[in-house]
Design a protein around this motif. Sequence first.
Motif, PDB file in Angstrom:
ATOM      1  N   MET A   1       0.749  -1.442  -0.590  1.00  0.00           N
ATOM      2  CA  MET A   1      -0.174   0.202  -0.202  1.00  0.00           C
ATOM      3  C   MET A   1       0.682   1.723   0.311  1.00  0.00           C
ATOM      4  SD  MET A   1      -3.136   1.128   2.693  1.00  0.00           S
ATOM      5  CE  MET A   1      -4.252  -0.159   2.270  1.00  0.00           C
ATOM      6  N   ASP A   2       0.647   2.351  -1.003  1.00  0.00           N
ATOM      7  CA  ASP A   2       1.465   3.175  -0.696  1.00  0.00           C
ATOM      8  C   ASP A   2       1.208   4.764  -0.666  1.00  0.00           C
ATOM      9  OD1 ASP A   2       2.482   5.439  -2.252  1.00  0.00           O
ATOM     10  OD2 ASP A   2       3.183   4.616  -4.095  1.00  0.00           O
ATOM     11  N   ARG A   3       1.168   5.153   0.710  1.00  0.00           N
ATOM     12  CA  ARG A   3       0.951   5.989   1.663  1.00  0.00           C
ATOM     13  C   ARG A   3       0.687   7.111   0.916  1.00  0.00           C
ATOM     14  NH1 ARG A   3       2.948  10.282   4.458  1.00  0.00           N
ATOM     15  NH2 ARG A   3       1.370  11.090   6.496  1.00  0.00           N
ATOM     16  N   GLN A   4       1.872   8.244  -0.197  1.00  0.00           N
ATOM     17  CA  GLN A   4       1.891   8.867  -1.149  1.00  0.00           C
ATOM     18  C   GLN A   4       1.074   8.795  -1.991  1.00  0.00           C
ATOM     19  OE1 GLN A   4       3.444  12.106   0.034  1.00  0.00           O
ATOM     20  NE2 GLN A   4       2.483  12.593  -1.103  1.00  0.00           N
ATOM     21  N   LYS A   5       0.540   7.855  -2.376  1.00  0.00           N
ATOM     22  CA  LYS A   5      -0.582   7.240  -3.648  1.00  0.00           C
ATOM     23  C   LYS A   5      -1.888   7.550  -3.069  1.00  0.00           C
ATOM     24  CE  LYS A   5       0.426   4.803  -6.688  1.00  0.00           C
ATOM     25  NZ  LYS A   5       0.133   3.511  -7.691  1.00  0.00           N
ATOM     26  N   ILE A   6      -1.816   7.211  -1.783  1.00  0.00           N
ATOM     27  CA  ILE A   6      -3.634   7.959  -1.447  1.00  0.00           C
ATOM     28  C   ILE A   6      -3.157   8.908  -0.612  1.00  0.00           C
ATOM     29  CG2 ILE A   6      -4.605   7.295   1.387  1.00  0.00           C
ATOM     30  CD1 ILE A   6      -3.339   4.754   1.384  1.00  0.00           C
ATOM     31  N   LEU A   7      -2.568   9.746  -0.115  1.00  0.00           N
ATOM     32  CA  LEU A   7      -2.498  11.135  -0.380  1.00  0.00           C
ATOM     33  C   LEU A   7      -3.042  11.725  -1.654  1.00  0.00           C
ATOM     34  CD1 LEU A   7       0.103  11.546   2.662  1.00  0.00           C
ATOM     35  CD2 LEU A   7      -2.253  11.775   3.008  1.00  0.00           C
ATOM     36  N   ASP A   8      -2.156  11.356  -2.727  1.00  0.00           N
ATOM     37  CA  ASP A   8      -1.730  12.269  -3.791  1.00  0.00           C
ATOM     38  C   ASP A   8      -3.670  12.146  -4.270  1.00  0.00           C
ATOM     39  OD1 ASP A   8       0.141  13.209  -3.824  1.00  0.00           O
ATOM     40  OD2 ASP A   8       0.978  11.987  -5.087  1.00  0.00           O
ATOM     41  N   ILE A   9      -4.777  10.881  -4.191  1.00  0.00           N
ATOM     42  CA  ILE A   9      -5.588  10.611  -4.768  1.00  0.00           C
ATOM     43  C   ILE A   9      -6.588  11.655  -4.173  1.00  0.00           C
ATOM     44  CG2 ILE A   9      -7.519   9.132  -5.114  1.00  0.00           C
ATOM     45  CD1 ILE A   9      -5.556   7.003  -5.415  1.00  0.00           C
ATOM     46  N   LEU A  10      -6.855  12.093  -2.181  1.00  0.00           N
ATOM     47  CA  LEU A  10      -7.214  12.745  -2.078  1.00  0.00           C
ATOM     48  C   LEU A  10      -6.994  13.640  -1.973  1.00  0.00           C
ATOM     49  CD1 LEU A  10      -6.936  10.235   1.860  1.00  0.00           C
ATOM     50  CD2 LEU A  10      -8.879  10.661   0.116  1.00  0.00           C
ATOM     51  N   ALA A  11      -6.068  14.482  -2.603  1.00  0.00           N
ATOM     52  CA  ALA A  11      -5.429  16.520  -2.489  1.00  0.00           C
ATOM     53  C   ALA A  11      -6.652  16.651  -4.104  1.00  0.00           C
ATOM     54  CB  ALA A  11      -4.169  15.960  -2.544  1.00  0.00           C
ATOM     55  N   GLU A  12      -6.731  15.584  -4.742  1.00  0.00           N
ATOM     56  CA  GLU A  12      -7.654  15.849  -5.930  1.00  0.00           C
ATOM     57  C   GLU A  12      -8.746  16.287  -5.478  1.00  0.00           C
ATOM     58  OE1 GLU A  12      -6.644  12.685  -8.390  1.00  0.00           O
ATOM     59  OE2 GLU A  12      -4.787  12.699  -8.841  1.00  0.00           O
ATOM     60  N   ASP A  13      -9.238  16.372  -4.593  1.00  0.00           N
ATOM     61  CA  ASP A  13     -10.500  16.065  -4.367  1.00  0.00           C
ATOM     62  C   ASP A  13     -10.832  17.089  -3.389  1.00  0.00           C
ATOM     63  OD1 ASP A  13     -13.166  16.356  -3.498  1.00  0.00           O
ATOM     64  OD2 ASP A  13     -13.579  14.162  -2.826  1.00  0.00           O
ATOM     65  N   ARG A  14     -11.026  18.807  -4.213  1.00  0.00           N
ATOM     66  CA  ARG A  14     -11.096  19.639  -3.205  1.00  0.00           C
ATOM     67  C   ARG A  14     -12.127  19.731  -2.243  1.00  0.00           C
ATOM     68  NH1 ARG A  14      -8.936  23.854  -7.839  1.00  0.00           N
ATOM     69  NH2 ARG A  14      -7.012  22.942  -7.862  1.00  0.00           N
ATOM     70  N   SER A  15     -12.977  19.010  -2.112  1.00  0.00           N
ATOM     71  CA  SER A  15     -14.298  19.282  -1.546  1.00  0.00           C
ATOM     72  C   SER A  15     -14.067  18.925  -0.255  1.00  0.00           C
ATOM     73  CB  SER A  15     -15.441  18.822  -1.749  1.00  0.00           C
ATOM     74  OG  SER A  15     -15.124  16.549  -1.620  1.00  0.00           O
ATOM     75  N   LEU A  16     -12.826  18.212   0.098  1.00  0.00           N
ATOM     76  CA  LEU A  16     -12.610  16.802   1.323  1.00  0.00           C
ATOM     77  C   LEU A  16     -12.132  18.708   2.206  1.00  0.00           C
ATOM     78  CD1 LEU A  16     -11.135  13.636   0.337  1.00  0.00           C
ATOM     79  CD2 LEU A  16     -13.412  14.294   1.524  1.00  0.00           C
ATOM     80  N   ASP A  17     -12.331  18.851   3.355  1.00  0.00           N
ATOM     81  CA  ASP A  17     -11.914  19.881   4.248  1.00  0.00           C
ATOM     82  C   ASP A  17     -11.269  19.305   5.576  1.00  0.00           C
ATOM     83  OD1 ASP A  17     -14.143  19.355   5.577  1.00  0.00           O
ATOM     84  OD2 ASP A  17     -14.792  20.822   5.792  1.00  0.00           O
ATOM     85  N   LEU A  18     -10.795  17.821   5.578  1.00  0.00           N
ATOM     86  CA  LEU A  18      -9.691  18.093   6.356  1.00  0.00           C
ATOM     87  C   LEU A  18      -8.121  17.680   5.878  1.00  0.00           C
ATOM     88  CD1 LEU A  18     -11.560  15.187   7.900  1.00  0.00           C
ATOM     89  CD2 LEU A  18     -11.463  17.403   9.498  1.00  0.00           C
ATOM     90  N   GLU A  19      -7.453  18.378   6.810  1.00  0.00           N
ATOM     91  CA  GLU A  19      -5.827  17.894   6.787  1.00  0.00           C
ATOM     92  C   GLU A  19      -5.190  16.680   7.276  1.00  0.00           C
ATOM     93  OE1 GLU A  19      -1.019  19.376   8.285  1.00  0.00           O
ATOM     94  OE2 GLU A  19      -3.380  21.089   7.973  1.00  0.00           O
ATOM     95  N   PHE A  20      -4.999  15.679   6.504  1.00  0.00           N
ATOM     96  CA  PHE A  20      -5.048  14.299   6.692  1.00  0.00           C
ATOM     97  C   PHE A  20      -3.583  14.087   7.298  1.00  0.00           C
ATOM     98  CE2 PHE A  20      -8.036  14.363   3.181  1.00  0.00           C
ATOM     99  CZ  PHE A  20      -9.043  13.866   4.491  1.00  0.00           C
ATOM    100  N   ASN A  21      -3.604  12.995   8.118  1.00  0.00           N
ATOM    101  CA  ASN A  21      -2.416  11.797   9.141  1.00  0.00           C
ATOM    102  C   ASN A  21      -2.610  11.014   8.836  1.00  0.00           C
ATOM    103  OD1 ASN A  21      -0.260  11.988  10.030  1.00  0.00           O
ATOM    104  ND2 ASN A  21      -1.012  12.676  12.286  1.00  0.00           N
ATOM    105  N   LEU A  22      -1.712  10.456   7.975  1.00  0.00           N
ATOM    106  CA  LEU A  22      -2.293   8.687   7.800  1.00  0.00           C
ATOM    107  C   LEU A  22      -0.907   7.949   7.939  1.00  0.00           C
ATOM    108  CD1 LEU A  22      -3.166   6.620   6.362  1.00  0.00           C
ATOM    109  CD2 LEU A  22      -1.812   7.024   4.442  1.00  0.00           C
ATOM    110  N   HIS A  23      -1.232   7.310   9.623  1.00  0.00           N
ATOM    111  CA  HIS A  23      -0.540   6.176   9.820  1.00  0.00           C
ATOM    112  C   HIS A  23      -0.600   4.608   8.915  1.00  0.00           C
ATOM    113  CE1 HIS A  23       0.493   9.222  13.098  1.00  0.00           C
ATOM    114  NE2 HIS A  23      -0.474   9.415  12.897  1.00  0.00           N
ATOM    115  N   ILE A  24       0.283   4.314   8.361  1.00  0.00           N
ATOM    116  CA  ILE A  24       0.266   2.844   7.581  1.00  0.00           C
ATOM    117  C   ILE A  24       1.231   1.601   8.906  1.00  0.00           C
ATOM    118  CG2 ILE A  24       0.456   1.530   6.204  1.00  0.00           C
ATOM    119  CD1 ILE A  24       0.174   3.388   4.392  1.00  0.00           C
ATOM    120  N   PHE A  25       0.576   0.433   9.118  1.00  0.00           N
ATOM    121  CA  PHE A  25       1.376  -0.265  10.137  1.00  0.00           C
ATOM    122  C   PHE A  25       1.246  -1.382   9.378  1.00  0.00           C
ATOM    123  CE2 PHE A  25      -0.357   3.042  12.812  1.00  0.00           C
ATOM    124  CZ  PHE A  25       0.995   3.732  13.681  1.00  0.00           C
ATOM    125  N   GLU A  26       2.235  -2.173   9.528  1.00  0.00           N
ATOM    126  CA  GLU A  26       2.418  -3.950   8.628  1.00  0.00           C
ATOM    127  C   GLU A  26       1.018  -4.457   9.882  1.00  0.00           C
ATOM    128  OE1 GLU A  26       4.052  -5.499   6.570  1.00  0.00           O
ATOM    129  OE2 GLU A  26       4.676  -3.213   6.529  1.00  0.00           O
TER     130      GLU A  26
END
Length: 261
Positions: A1-26
């Motif tokens: 799972m690619d953390r940056q790819k997820i954030l990049d997809i979310l950044a494309e949606d300007r209707s989202l008004d949250l600043e995301f802090n993403l943690h991925i664990f094994e």
Amino acid sequence: MDRQKILDILAEDRSLDLEFNLHIFENLTSTNDKLSQLIDRDNAQSGTIVIAKTQTAGRGQQGKKWDSELGGLYLSLAISPDLPATNVHQLTLGIVWGIAHQLRLKDIPVSIKWPNDLMLADRKLGGILTQTKVSQGKIYQAIVGVGINYANPVGSNAINLVTYNDDRPNYRNFSIEMLTSCTIRGIISGYKRCTPATIDSLLLDYLELLHARGRSTIVNGKLGTVLGISPQGELRIGFANTTEVIETYFAPGTFTLGYEG
């Protein structure tokens, strides 16, 4: 799972008004438990996301164990709904509708099993578990846990998206990062519709996706028909006697919905 790819997809949606802090664990016992720890220990804010590649103690509705083998999506998101405490069931309905709606926008025909499960091809695709904190009659914090079958092994009553999409060439490029972003957008869009001004339209949209609508079910030995849901998120079931249909409301958690036809 690619953390940056997820954030990049979310950044494309300007209707989202949250600043995301993403943690991925094994591996975690539970993404909900880990997120709760981050909130209590590190003052994690709304928009914090915890994802685990596997879980050892994932939970579903009514405390049931949620199998969390490698390949599935196991995610928790912190939100600050600022809703009346009496709206807790509506919040759950809104969130599961939001996720289903986002997947349907990707031409994946997901429906909803009341109150909080996702269905695909008449089998279980996933579910959500919402844990809330209340102060002065308001929900001020919620942790939304989501489990969706992506490529993990599943039983005969369940389905994963990779298996479903293998038979549909146009969907084979639907990555787990895309599923993750759909899930996050669904949570946010769903809870935002749980306001007094929009709840009625949300419930109508939920009803349109209700998998059991019009189907028969047995409750306490009686055969009834699923009619819909109430404004409070209760399931409406009609029981016929010799002269009329008696409509009864059932709150989430009072019984497990099964089908008889």
